[in-house]
Design a protein around this motif. Structure first.
Motif, PDB file in Angstrom:
ATOM      1  N   UNK A  74       0.810  -1.218   0.000  1.00  9.95           N
ATOM      2  CA  UNK A  74       0.000   0.000   0.000  1.00  9.95           C
ATOM      3  C   UNK A  74       0.846   1.271   0.000  1.00  9.95           C
ATOM      4  N   UNK A  75       2.168   1.115  -0.167  1.00  9.71           N
ATOM      5  CA  UNK A  75       3.014   2.292  -0.316  1.00  9.71           C
ATOM      6  C   UNK A  75       2.766   2.874  -1.710  1.00  9.71           C
ATOM      7  N   UNK A  76       2.428   4.153  -1.815  1.00 12.63           N
ATOM      8  CA  UNK A  76       2.164   4.744  -3.147  1.00 12.63           C
ATOM      9  C   UNK A  76       3.339   4.537  -4.095  1.00 12.63           C
TER      10      UNK A  76
ATOM     11  N   UNK B 170      13.271  -0.043   6.717  1.00  8.62           N
ATOM     12  CA  UNK B 170      11.991  -0.623   7.132  1.00  8.62           C
ATOM     13  C   UNK B 170      10.825   0.329   6.896  1.00  8.62           C
ATOM     14  N   UNK B 171      11.072   1.403   6.123  1.00  7.66           N
ATOM     15  CA  UNK B 171       9.996   2.368   5.860  1.00  7.66           C
ATOM     16  C   UNK B 171       8.842   1.739   5.104  1.00  7.66           C
ATOM     17  N   UNK B 172       9.100   0.646   4.405  1.00  2.76           N
ATOM     18  CA  UNK B 172       8.048  -0.044   3.656  1.00  2.76           C
ATOM     19  C   UNK B 172       6.922  -0.531   4.574  1.00  2.76           C
TER      20      UNK B 172
ATOM     21  N   UNK C 287       9.891   9.162   4.247  1.00  4.89           N
ATOM     22  CA  UNK C 287       8.769   8.283   3.905  1.00  4.89           C
ATOM     23  C   UNK C 287       9.043   7.539   2.601  1.00  4.89           C
ATOM     24  N   UNK C 288       8.683   6.280   2.576  1.00  2.00           N
ATOM     25  CA  UNK C 288       8.980   5.473   1.392  1.00  2.00           C
ATOM     26  C   UNK C 288       8.264   6.013   0.151  1.00  2.00           C
TER      27      UNK C 288
ATOM     28  N   UNK D  87      23.445  -0.348  13.855  1.00  2.00           N
ATOM     29  CA  UNK D  87      22.303  -0.567  12.976  1.00  2.00           C
ATOM     30  C   UNK D  87      21.696   0.768  12.566  1.00  2.00           C
ATOM     31  N   UNK D  88      21.686   1.031  11.266  1.00  2.00           N
ATOM     32  CA  UNK D  88      21.119   2.264  10.733  1.00  2.00           C
ATOM     33  C   UNK D  88      19.875   1.921   9.916  1.00  2.00           C
ATOM     34  N   UNK D  89      18.726   2.489  10.332  1.00  2.00           N
ATOM     35  CA  UNK D  89      17.454   2.256   9.646  1.00  2.00           C
ATOM     36  C   UNK D  89      16.904   3.588   9.161  1.00  2.00           C
ATOM     37  N   UNK D  90      16.246   3.572   8.034  1.00  2.00           N
ATOM     38  CA  UNK D  90      15.737   4.814   7.447  1.00  2.00           C
ATOM     39  C   UNK D  90      14.713   5.491   8.355  1.00  2.00           C
ATOM     40  N   UNK D  91      13.703   4.733   8.777  1.00  2.00           N
ATOM     41  CA  UNK D  91      12.658   5.297   9.634  1.00  2.00           C
ATOM     42  C   UNK D  91      12.674   4.706  11.037  1.00  2.00           C
TER      43      UNK D  91
END
Length: 490
Positions: free
Chosen positions: A73-75, A396-398, A224-225, A425-429
């Motif tokens: 459901x990610x645009x 993990x923004x998805x 945001x993804x 550990x580097x995560x986007x969101x």
């Protein structure tokens, strides 16, 4: 009997799924596993046991994997209608593994009457469960998500056994403890005593380790993804990453770490983006960033890579992701079936050759692990000399603020415990974290927050038994317990 047993199995499996991170409703794990054993014991034959186990597994993995639907459901959400059917189908496939364990265990007990004792039956089922859980991590590229041992992740001391026998060996012990009420009050008390002793032993093992390594900075941009790869926003996103990287303390850093595919474009050697990225490189250090990377031209292939960039904007080291997500990051046989893969996806990453251990001046040697790769036990370090730390970059923004990112972090913690190595550990969101060699999160940036995390690299432990011998320790533990089967007395 019949459909009622299947329905009870699916419900029990779903309840057990609520004991996983981030809820940790542990009593439901007891209810779920006890129901699994009860349905197995009352099954009239191996086929019935398999079907009941399959229903249990389908309910369990439907709850444990629901977060995957978020990605659909990610645009622009081109495949949104497929989300629920595909995740349901995945739960049905994964459910086969508990079903296989139940069917094989029932067949073994029926084949050899010597195994048909109250305690021996449960031990046979626990061993079959563990073998099936190991298979789940290897068959069809593997998906070892939410192994049973993760129910203890709320108490780090209870996880320390993974350093000896891995997460699957710890899962074998977990099954026996959670199933103990099926064996009466004596077994239940013994299970509680074992759990208490395990916690005390784990706490005693966790001798404080100093964070005396180089100073590193983790950047979490919280992009945001849906906006990440819009061409008109590429410059803005890249500028934000550089700005966060250059916050006060920048001159003291040995490295700045960006998440998976942090630059919102394909990076090419000598490309203009590298000159901008070089501004995020500390004076005597490196930028360690995930990137969609083309080694020549994008038409010749793009890799999901980790790049080490120096002050001059040169790429001095790379790691290409080895274990790609089927249908998420690549279409199988996408080169041989180019017209077909073009219809069902947006392109495929190329597969990396092997895991690596990178050695850069001023940094202890480390093994990069990109996103999904961190869920695979025994497969997070490169060949040759042992690294001194692990670097996990992810996006993990998805999956929004679902259970997925929390469960992903739990897998990362288990890899640190198994290997005896700290992890950055580097995560986007989110969740970005500094994890010590005991799997403790010593610092973190929460979900959907923008920020940086400066921390000295924690010290590594001496190599653990699992770090040295891998799944052989799990096998040895299973064989040791199997040696109890011939004994008649309980």
């Amino acid at each position: 009997m019949g459909w009622r047993a299947l329905g009870a199995g699916a419900l029990a499996g779903a309840l057990a799924g609520l004991a996983m991170p981030p809820l940790y409703w542990l009593p439901l794990a007891v209810v779920g596993v006890v129901a699994f054993v009860w349905l197995w014991q009352t099954a009239p034959g191996p086929r019935s046991a398999l079907m009941r186990g399959w229903a249990w597994g389908t309910g369990h993995f439907a709850v444990g994997s629901y977060w995957i639907v978020e990605a659909f459901f990610v645009p622009p959400a081109d495949y949104a209608p497929l989300g629920i059917p595909i995740v349901t189908g995945l739960a049905v496939v994964l459910g086969f593994f508990p079903g296989l364990a139940a069917g094989v265990a029932k067949w073994l007990v029926g084949r050899w009457p010597r195994l048909d004792g109250r305690y021996r039956r449960v031990l046979v089922l626990a061993l079959a469960w563990t073998a099936a859980e190991w298979m789940r991590g290897h068959v069809f590229t593997g998906f070892p998500w939410n192994p049973l041992a993760h129910v203890w992740a709320f108490a780090t001391p209870l996880l320390q056994g993974a350093a000896l026998v891995g997460v699957h060996g710890l899962g074998l012990l977990s099954f026996l403890i959670l199933a103990a009420p099926m064996l009466g009050w004596r077994a239940s008390i013994a299970a509680l005593v074992a759990l208490g002793l395990g916690g005390v032993a784990g706490q005693l093992v966790m001798v404080p380790l100093p964070a005396d390594g180089p100073m590193l900075r983790i950047v979490q941009p919280n992009t945001p993804q849906a906006e990440k790869f819009r061409p008109q926003l590429a410059g803005q996103h890249l500028a934000k990453l550089v700005e966060l990287s250059r916050q006060p303390g920048f001159d003291t850093l040995a490295a700045v770490i960006w998440p998976e595919t942090a630059p919102p474009l394909v990076i090419e050697p000598g490309g203009r983006a590298l000159a901008i990225m070089a501004r995020a490189v500390p004076p005597d250090g490196f930028l360690l960033t995930g990137a969609a990377f083309s080694k020549n031209r994008p038409e010749d292939g793009v890799w999901n890579s980790l790049l080490a960039v120096d002050r001059a904007g040169a790429i001095v080291a790379t790691y290409d992701k080895v274990h790609l997500v089927p249908l998420g990051e690549y279409i199988p046989f996408h080169r041989q079936l180019a017209p077909v893969s073009g219809l069902i996806g947006r392109g495929s990453f190329e597969e990396g050759v092997s895991r690596v251990t990178l050695a850069l001046e001023g940094l202890p040697p480390f093994s990069p692990v990109i996103c999904y790769e961190v869920i695979f036990p025994g497969a997070v370090t490169g060949p040759g000399a042992r690294p001194r730390w692990l670097l996990n970059i992810t996006n993990d923004a998805w999956f929004g603020v679902s259970s997925g990112p929390f469960q992903h972090l739990t897998s990362a913690r288990l890899r640190s415990i198994e290997e005896g190595l700290p992890m950055m550990r580097a995560a986007n969101t989110g969740i970005s974290a500094v994890i010590d060699a005991y799997g403790q999160v010593v610092a973190s940036i929460g979900m959907e927050q923008v920020g940086v995390l400066d921390h000295r690299l924690p010290k590594a432990r001496d190599i653990t038994p699992y770090g040295r011998w891998g799944d052989l320790t799990t096998l040895a533990f299973g064989l040791l317990l199997a040696c109890l089967l011939p004994f008649r007395r309980k």
